[in-house]
Design an enzyme around this catalytic site. Structure first.
Site, PDB file in Angstrom:
ATOM      1  N   GLU A  31       0.859  -1.190   0.000  1.00  0.00           N
ATOM      2  CA  GLU A  31       0.000   0.000   0.000  1.00  0.00           C
ATOM      3  C   GLU A  31       0.889   1.232   0.000  1.00  0.00           C
ATOM      4  O   GLU A  31       1.796   1.352   0.814  1.00  0.00           O
ATOM      5  CB  GLU A  31      -0.915  -0.034   1.242  1.00  0.00           C
ATOM      6  CG  GLU A  31      -1.670   1.243   1.532  1.00  0.00           C
ATOM      7  CD  GLU A  31      -2.449   1.815   0.338  1.00  0.00           C
ATOM      8  OE1 GLU A  31      -3.293   1.103  -0.213  1.00  0.00           O
ATOM      9  OE2 GLU A  31      -2.198   2.990  -0.024  1.00  0.00           O
ATOM     10  N   SER A  45     -20.256   6.664   0.573  1.00  0.00           N
ATOM     11  CA  SER A  45     -21.520   6.774   1.315  1.00  0.00           C
ATOM     12  C   SER A  45     -21.681   5.671   2.360  1.00  0.00           C
ATOM     13  O   SER A  45     -22.611   5.727   3.177  1.00  0.00           O
ATOM     14  CB  SER A  45     -22.709   6.734   0.352  1.00  0.00           C
ATOM     15  OG  SER A  45     -22.542   7.657  -0.690  1.00  0.00           O
ATOM     16  N   ILE A  47     -22.648   2.594   2.006  1.00  0.00           N
ATOM     17  CA  ILE A  47     -23.874   1.794   1.855  1.00  0.00           C
ATOM     18  C   ILE A  47     -23.557   0.410   1.298  1.00  0.00           C
ATOM     19  O   ILE A  47     -22.797   0.276   0.336  1.00  0.00           O
ATOM     20  CB  ILE A  47     -24.867   2.500   0.900  1.00  0.00           C
ATOM     21  CG1 ILE A  47     -25.216   3.872   1.482  1.00  0.00           C
ATOM     22  CG2 ILE A  47     -26.129   1.667   0.701  1.00  0.00           C
ATOM     23  CD1 ILE A  47     -25.780   4.816   0.460  1.00  0.00           C
ATOM     24  N   HIS A  49     -25.277  -1.692  -0.782  1.00  0.00           N
ATOM     25  CA  HIS A  49     -26.451  -1.567  -1.646  1.00  0.00           C
ATOM     26  C   HIS A  49     -27.177  -2.897  -1.776  1.00  0.00           C
ATOM     27  O   HIS A  49     -26.545  -3.956  -1.842  1.00  0.00           O
ATOM     28  CB  HIS A  49     -26.016  -1.114  -3.045  1.00  0.00           C
ATOM     29  CG  HIS A  49     -25.490   0.292  -3.073  1.00  0.00           C
ATOM     30  ND1 HIS A  49     -26.301   1.388  -2.935  1.00  0.00           N
ATOM     31  CD2 HIS A  49     -24.228   0.774  -3.218  1.00  0.00           C
ATOM     32  CE1 HIS A  49     -25.563   2.491  -2.997  1.00  0.00           C
ATOM     33  NE2 HIS A  49     -24.302   2.143  -3.162  1.00  0.00           N
ATOM     34  N   CYS A 404     -11.925  11.486  24.261  1.00  0.00           N
ATOM     35  CA  CYS A 404     -12.788  12.174  23.290  1.00  0.00           C
ATOM     36  C   CYS A 404     -14.178  12.273  23.912  1.00  0.00           C
ATOM     37  O   CYS A 404     -14.873  11.266  24.047  1.00  0.00           O
ATOM     38  CB  CYS A 404     -12.830  11.383  21.983  1.00  0.00           C
ATOM     39  SG  CYS A 404     -14.125  11.934  20.854  1.00  0.00           S
ATOM     40  N   CYS A 446      -9.738  16.746  21.803  1.00  0.00           N
ATOM     41  CA  CYS A 446      -8.987  15.545  22.184  1.00  0.00           C
ATOM     42  C   CYS A 446      -7.671  15.371  21.439  1.00  0.00           C
ATOM     43  O   CYS A 446      -6.819  14.604  21.891  1.00  0.00           O
ATOM     44  CB  CYS A 446      -9.850  14.296  22.031  1.00  0.00           C
ATOM     45  SG  CYS A 446     -10.319  13.920  20.331  1.00  0.00           S
TER      46      CYS A 446
HETATM   47  C1  LIG Z   1     -18.155   9.313  -3.601  1.00  0.00           C
HETATM   48  C2  LIG Z   1     -18.224   7.822  -3.568  1.00  0.00           C
HETATM   49  C3  LIG Z   1     -19.326   7.177  -3.017  1.00  0.00           C
HETATM   50  C4  LIG Z   1     -19.407   5.789  -3.011  1.00  0.00           C
HETATM   51  N1  LIG Z   1     -20.415   5.164  -2.328  1.00  0.00           N
HETATM   52  C5  LIG Z   1     -20.470   3.808  -2.284  1.00  0.00           C
HETATM   53  C6  LIG Z   1     -21.448   3.138  -1.518  1.00  0.00           C
HETATM   54  O1  LIG Z   1     -22.216   3.737  -0.805  1.00  0.00           O
HETATM   55  N2  LIG Z   1     -21.499   1.787  -1.585  1.00  0.00           N
HETATM   56  C7  LIG Z   1     -20.651   1.069  -2.358  1.00  0.00           C
HETATM   57  O2  LIG Z   1     -20.791  -0.139  -2.419  1.00  0.00           O
HETATM   58  N3  LIG Z   1     -19.643   1.673  -3.021  1.00  0.00           N
HETATM   59  C8  LIG Z   1     -19.527   3.017  -2.987  1.00  0.00           C
HETATM   60  N4  LIG Z   1     -18.517   3.648  -3.646  1.00  0.00           N
HETATM   61  C9  LIG Z   1     -17.528   2.835  -4.330  1.00  0.00           C
HETATM   62  C10 LIG Z   1     -16.506   2.288  -3.364  1.00  0.00           C
HETATM   63  O3  LIG Z   1     -16.069   3.275  -2.473  1.00  0.00           O
HETATM   64  C11 LIG Z   1     -15.356   1.731  -4.184  1.00  0.00           C
HETATM   65  O4  LIG Z   1     -15.870   0.824  -5.113  1.00  0.00           O
HETATM   66  C12 LIG Z   1     -14.325   1.023  -3.350  1.00  0.00           C
HETATM   67  O5  LIG Z   1     -13.954   1.779  -2.222  1.00  0.00           O
HETATM   68  C13 LIG Z   1     -13.104   0.723  -4.205  1.00  0.00           C
HETATM   69  O6  LIG Z   1     -12.163   0.096  -3.402  1.00  0.00           O
HETATM   70  P1  LIG Z   1     -10.723  -0.255  -3.969  1.00  0.00           P
HETATM   71  O7  LIG Z   1     -10.038  -0.977  -2.893  1.00  0.00           O
HETATM   72  O8  LIG Z   1     -10.884  -0.915  -5.292  1.00  0.00           O
HETATM   73  O9  LIG Z   1     -10.062   1.162  -4.262  1.00  0.00           O
HETATM   74  P2  LIG Z   1      -9.426   2.188  -3.211  1.00  0.00           P
HETATM   75  O10 LIG Z   1     -10.190   2.239  -1.952  1.00  0.00           O
HETATM   76  O11 LIG Z   1      -9.254   3.472  -3.936  1.00  0.00           O
HETATM   77  O12 LIG Z   1      -8.040   1.545  -2.869  1.00  0.00           O
HETATM   78  C14 LIG Z   1      -6.970   1.526  -3.761  1.00  0.00           C
HETATM   79  C15 LIG Z   1      -5.709   1.536  -2.939  1.00  0.00           C
HETATM   80  O13 LIG Z   1      -4.598   1.364  -3.784  1.00  0.00           O
HETATM   81  C16 LIG Z   1      -3.549   2.178  -3.315  1.00  0.00           C
HETATM   82  N5  LIG Z   1      -2.625   2.399  -4.423  1.00  0.00           N
HETATM   83  C17 LIG Z   1      -2.832   3.133  -5.547  1.00  0.00           C
HETATM   84  N6  LIG Z   1      -1.749   3.113  -6.326  1.00  0.00           N
HETATM   85  C18 LIG Z   1      -0.831   2.333  -5.701  1.00  0.00           C
HETATM   86  C19 LIG Z   1       0.484   1.926  -6.030  1.00  0.00           C
HETATM   87  N7  LIG Z   1       1.103   2.327  -7.148  1.00  0.00           N
HETATM   88  N8  LIG Z   1       1.153   1.135  -5.154  1.00  0.00           N
HETATM   89  C20 LIG Z   1       0.563   0.718  -4.001  1.00  0.00           C
HETATM   90  N9  LIG Z   1      -0.689   1.083  -3.646  1.00  0.00           N
HETATM   91  C21 LIG Z   1      -1.392   1.871  -4.494  1.00  0.00           C
HETATM   92  C22 LIG Z   1      -4.272   3.439  -2.851  1.00  0.00           C
HETATM   93  O14 LIG Z   1      -3.483   4.211  -1.964  1.00  0.00           O
HETATM   94  C23 LIG Z   1      -5.504   2.861  -2.207  1.00  0.00           C
HETATM   95  O15 LIG Z   1      -5.329   2.611  -0.831  1.00  0.00           O
HETATM   96  C24 LIG Z   1     -18.392   5.028  -3.618  1.00  0.00           C
HETATM   97  C25 LIG Z   1     -17.269   5.686  -4.145  1.00  0.00           C
HETATM   98  C26 LIG Z   1     -17.155   7.062  -4.076  1.00  0.00           C
HETATM   99  C27 LIG Z   1     -15.917   7.723  -4.535  1.00  0.00           C
END
Ligand SMILES: Cc1cc2nc3c(=O)[nH]c(=O)nc-3n(C[C@H](O)[C@H](O)[C@H](O)COP(=O)(O)OP(=O)(O)OC[C@H]3O[C@@H](n4cnc5c(N)ncnc54)[C@H](O)[C@@H]3O)c2cc1C
Length: 486
Positions: A31, A45, A47, A49, A404, A446
């Protein structure tokens, strides 16, 4: 040599690590940030879903419904706050009522249980503050809310407890295939770049997942970062909504919602705007004004003076419109989990199971561990009965000192966080683990005490302590004559 290296520790990477840690494997999570859950998984959010939104037949549809089914048991076992509150999608016109029918039919086809279209006053019976102009609503009792970063922490910590290795501040900058394995270059500082070897690689790098894919295979997808901004209202407003209240989806997505959170606040947002920088989590006057105005259509009595925080999260929008879950071309054993936009939080446990089965097909032998740990417990002082509080304080007086006051978080809980499997090294990392600073004053009172505790427990000079991400130092120098060694 590792069996599997996971790039990125958001909900996708954490769910993968958890799922893989059931087996006798050498697992590494890389990471780039100084804590897990620093991308989209921190700011969304929250959620789980129900699953009527994605088009039937897509990966999103199948994995949302399955992931939501798995989430309840996972959250229960791993002590993640999970509130099955249900959701409503409101219609304000005959045209929108047709959209509700469409969503209902999609939901039925996707296998979402208990969906119902309700009309008129039946909506206000469930949610008294919903606008009288809403004529109908799609009601999904199975939708839930979680604390998203705690969901990530729970999965990642359990994976670590089961032997997975996590390296923070380990940004992947190159991946190369050599013979039967992959060489991965990682590290945040030029003079500290490490080379790691792994037989299999999982790309869960969120907005950077196309960049990682392109290191090893011909480009075959694009990710557009898209930002959504939010308000978070004080718990005093909790009664304004006890479910997730959506409007009808539009071309930009699910639209602006008003919702309870697993923590008991009210969350309002998000909007949707493409941004060039996937790390741009600023908020804007324009974005927030749009969110406030749109949300008032659903709940006219919203009081934005009760706002305690604005934040934004960045979606990894894929050009395919669906999750990209594939073995990269010409790179056997290199699996992309890319374009994981919403409902990625809901789908994560199912995405992880699918990826593990792809790894198995690609030749990874899966032998189950007999001693797999599938439990995690945290003390939440505020949730205990008076009797249990007294017993706990008698046993350990650290739980008798409230640090806190907004969220009633004790010194004992902060120390528990500082001794947890993924040690928090910033003020916000502590906040994410035990809630100190999450409340009305947002750490105003806090954080000096939290700073002292981190500094003492982890032997970190306060001058080197960060608020959150790398470089977010909070102190510039000591005052009142205290030198570095005072
Ligand atoms: C505004 C918003 C609202 C949403 N609401 C919902 C919801 O209510 N319900 C739902 O189901 N989904 C929701 N989503 C979608 C959900 O948040 C994402 O689908 C999910 O968090 C994606 O997770 P991920 O682990 O794929 O990506 P991320 O959480 O972005 O994780 C990717 C990780 O990779 C790391 N990384 C990147 N590049 C490198 C690299 N070169 N080397 C090492 N590490 C790296 C980053 O630092 C990060 O920690 C929402 C998204 C957004 C933005």
């Amino acid at each position: 040599m590792f069996d599997a290296a996971i790039i990125g520790c958001g909900i996708t990477g954490a769910a993968l690590a958890f799922e893989l840690s059931r087996y006798k494997l050498k697992i590494l999570i890389l990471e780039k940030e100084n804590d897990v859950s620093q991308g989209a998984s921190k700011a969304n959010s929250g959620i789980i879903h129900a699953g009527y939104d994605p088009m039937p037949g897509t990966k999103m549809a199948a994995l949302n419904v399955e992931g939501a089914r798995l989430a309840e048991e996972l959250c229960q076992n791993l002590d993640v706050e999970y509130k099955k509150c249900g959701s409503l999608v409101l219609a304000f016109s005959a045209e929108e009522e047709k959209t509700l029918e469409l969503l209902y039919n999609q939901g039925v086809e996707n296998g979402v249980p208990e969906l119902e279209i309700i009309r008129g006053e039946a909506i206000r019976k469930l949610e008294p503050n919903v606008s009288g102009k809403a004529t109908a609503a799609l009601y999904a009792p199975g939708a839930a809310v979680v604390i998203p970063w705690d969901y990530v922490l729970a999965l990642a910590e359990t994976a670590v407890q089961n032997g997975a290795e996590l390296r923070l501040n380990a940004e992947v900058s190159a991946v190369e295939k050599t013979g039967g394995f992959y060489k991965i270059k990682c590290g945040n500082k030029k003079d500290e770049i490490e080379e790691i070897e792994s037989r299999f690689v999982l790309n869960a790098a969120g907005v950077n997942s196309a960049e990682i894919h392109n290191m090893i295979a011909p480009p075959n997808f694009k990710i557009t970062p898209n930002r959504g901004e939010y308000y978070l209202l004080d718990k005093a407003q909790a009664k304004i909504a006890s479910r997730v209240i959506f409007q009808c989806p539009n071309e930009k997505g699910k639209g602006v919602l008003v919702s309870t959170t697993a923590h008991g606040n009210i969350i309002i947002g998000p909007d949707s705007s493409d941004v060039s920088d996937g790390e741009n989590t600023a908020t804007s006057l324009r974005g927030l004004a749009y969110v406030a105005e749109t949300a008032r259509k659903s709940v006219p009595s919203l009081d934005f003076r009760a706002n305690i925080r604005n934040f934004s999260g960045v979606r990894a929008n894929p050009d395919s419109g669906d999750f990209i879950i594939q073995e990269a071309e010409g790179a056997p054993g290199f699996i992309d989990l890319a374009g994981i936009k919403s409902p990625g939080l809901s789908a994560a446990p199912a995405i992880a199971k699918l990826a593990v089965s792809m790894l198995e097909q690609s030749g990874l032998a899966l032998i189950k561990k007999e001693n797999f740990i599938y439990t995690r417990r945290k003390i939440r002082f505020a949730n205990l009965s008076e009797k249990d509080k007294q017993t706990l304080v008698r046993e350990n007086p650290n739980y008798g000192r409230i640090i806190c006051r907004c969220e009633t978080v004790t010194e004992g809980e902060i120390l528990d966080a500082l001794r947890s499997p993924i040690i928090p090294r910033s003020i916000d990392a502590v906040k994410r683990r035990c809630g100190a600073g999450l409340g009305r004053c947002q750490g105003g009172f806090c954080s000096p005490r939290v700073t002292e505790l981190i500094s003492k427990e982890l032997c970190i000079n306060p001058l080197e302590l960060e608020q959150d991400r790398s470089g977010s130092y909070i102190f510039t120098s000591e005052t009142k004559g205290g030198g570095k060694d005072a």
